[in-house]
Motif scaffolding. Structure first.
Motif, mmCIF file in Angstrom:
data_model
loop_
_atom_site.group_PDB
_atom_site.id
_atom_site.type_symbol
_atom_site.label_atom_id
_atom_site.label_comp_id
_atom_site.label_asym_id
_atom_site.label_seq_id
_atom_site.Cartn_x
_atom_site.Cartn_y
_atom_site.Cartn_z
ATOM 1 N N MET A 1 0.829 -1.205 0.000
ATOM 2 C CA MET A 1 0.000 0.000 0.000
ATOM 3 C C MET A 1 0.869 1.264 0.000
ATOM 4 O O MET A 1 0.517 2.235 -0.625
ATOM 5 N N ARG A 2 1.960 1.229 0.726
ATOM 6 C CA ARG A 2 2.837 2.397 0.797
ATOM 7 C C ARG A 2 3.400 2.721 -0.581
ATOM 8 O O ARG A 2 3.447 3.882 -0.968
ATOM 9 N N ASP A 3 3.812 1.692 -1.333
ATOM 10 C CA ASP A 3 4.372 1.927 -2.664
ATOM 11 C C ASP A 3 3.331 2.524 -3.603
ATOM 12 O O ASP A 3 3.647 3.377 -4.422
ATOM 13 N N ARG A 4 2.108 2.072 -3.500
ATOM 14 C CA ARG A 4 1.068 2.548 -4.417
ATOM 15 C C ARG A 4 0.541 3.926 -4.036
ATOM 16 O O ARG A 4 0.317 4.765 -4.900
ATOM 17 N N PHE A 5 0.327 4.155 -2.744
ATOM 18 C CA PHE A 5 -0.359 5.368 -2.318
ATOM 19 C C PHE A 5 0.527 6.434 -1.685
ATOM 20 O O PHE A 5 0.150 7.596 -1.648
ATOM 21 N N GLY A 6 1.681 6.064 -1.178
ATOM 22 C CA GLY A 6 2.622 7.030 -0.615
ATOM 23 C C GLY A 6 1.996 8.041 0.316
ATOM 24 O O GLY A 6 1.454 7.679 1.368
ATOM 25 N N PRO A 7 2.027 9.329 -0.065
ATOM 26 C CA PRO A 7 1.518 10.382 0.825
ATOM 27 C C PRO A 7 0.015 10.272 1.091
ATOM 28 O O PRO A 7 -0.466 10.742 2.120
ATOM 29 N N ALA B 1 -4.445 9.536 4.943
ATOM 30 C CA ALA B 1 -5.556 8.727 5.446
ATOM 31 C C ALA B 1 -5.273 8.247 6.871
ATOM 32 O O ALA B 1 -6.180 8.232 7.713
ATOM 33 N N ALA B 2 -4.032 7.885 7.159
ATOM 34 C CA ALA B 2 -3.676 7.455 8.517
ATOM 35 C C ALA B 2 -3.858 8.605 9.505
ATOM 36 O O ALA B 2 -4.374 8.399 10.614
ATOM 37 N N ALA B 3 -3.461 9.805 9.106
ATOM 38 C CA ALA B 3 -3.645 10.968 9.977
ATOM 39 C C ALA B 3 -5.137 11.204 10.233
ATOM 40 O O ALA B 3 -5.537 11.537 11.357
ATOM 41 N N ALA C 1 -6.517 3.205 7.690
ATOM 42 C CA ALA C 1 -6.196 3.938 6.469
ATOM 43 C C ALA C 1 -6.114 2.987 5.279
ATOM 44 O O ALA C 1 -6.625 3.297 4.199
ATOM 45 N N GLU C 2 -5.491 1.846 5.463
ATOM 46 C CA GLU C 2 -5.391 0.859 4.384
ATOM 47 C C GLU C 2 -6.772 0.350 3.978
ATOM 48 O O GLU C 2 -7.052 0.187 2.792
ATOM 49 N N ARG C 3 -7.647 0.120 4.971
ATOM 50 C CA ARG C 3 -9.022 -0.308 4.652
ATOM 51 C C ARG C 3 -9.746 0.764 3.837
ATOM 52 O O ARG C 3 -10.443 0.459 2.871
ATOM 53 N N GLU C 4 -9.558 2.033 4.221
ATOM 54 C CA GLU C 4 -10.185 3.135 3.491
ATOM 55 C C GLU C 4 -9.701 3.171 2.043
ATOM 56 O O GLU C 4 -10.501 3.310 1.105
#
Length: 176
Positions: free
Chosen positions: A1-7, A12-14, A23-26
């Motif tokens: 997920m980090r590679d695909r969505f980055g910032p 979303a986590a914030a 955030a990943e579920r969202e």
């Protein structure tokens, strides 16, 4: 997920008070909801019309930054809708754009917020300038990504580079 969505994952986590799993579920929900949108490519003439409109707004920014930001916000939203992204609300359009343009979608958020602040008589010229630049990066990415023309990236960049840089004016000196 980090590679695909980055910032976008960080944002979303914030929003979920640091809960990365939420955030990943969202983001997975966004992918299911918007990942199969039927998007269309712009013909070269359509792309050139958008580039011309944006170029005009950049020139207008020098004299009327609030007006230019508001119009750029509408133009970017209209472009996204014309490509096939949802047009029913700003929030849905941003969510949909975040699936394919996670590194640039914040430009739409910034531009929208700057336009709202300008309409209320707030926001500094520097905040509007930063939002305008961030919005332009998404605008360019959309034009290049959804173009029928293989040379779109060079064409868009070449056209937008012709816009003169903003001039700073010393408003303290007398004109007389």
């Amino acid at each position: 997920m980090r590679d695909r969505f980055g910032p976008e994952l960080d944002r979303a986590a914030a929003h979920h008070h640091g809960d990365v799993k939420a955030a990943e579920r969202e983001l997975k929900t966004r992918v299911r909801r918007f990942g199969k949108l039927n998007l269309r490519a712009l013909a070269p003439t359509e792309r050139e019309q958008y580039v011309t409109q944006w170029t005009d707004l950049q020139a207008k920014f020098v004299e009327s930054p609030g007006v230019a930001v508001a119009q750029a916000n509408r133009l970017l939203s209209h472009l996204a809708a014309e490509l096939g992204y949802p047009a029913d609300s700003h929030a849905r359009q941003v969510e949909a754009l975040s699936v394919r343009h996670p590194g640039r979608v914040d430009g739409m958020r910034q531009l929208h917020l700057a336009a709202q602040r300008a309409a209320e008589g707030g926001g500094t010229v520097e905040e509007m300038r930063q939002a305008f630049v961030a919005g332009r990066l998404l605008f360019e990415e959309l034009l290049v990504t959804y173009s029928q023309d293989e040379g779109a990236d060079k064409s868009v960049a070449r056209h937008l580079e012709r816009v003169p840089q903003q001039r700073s004016i010393d408003r303290t000196r007398s004109l007389g």
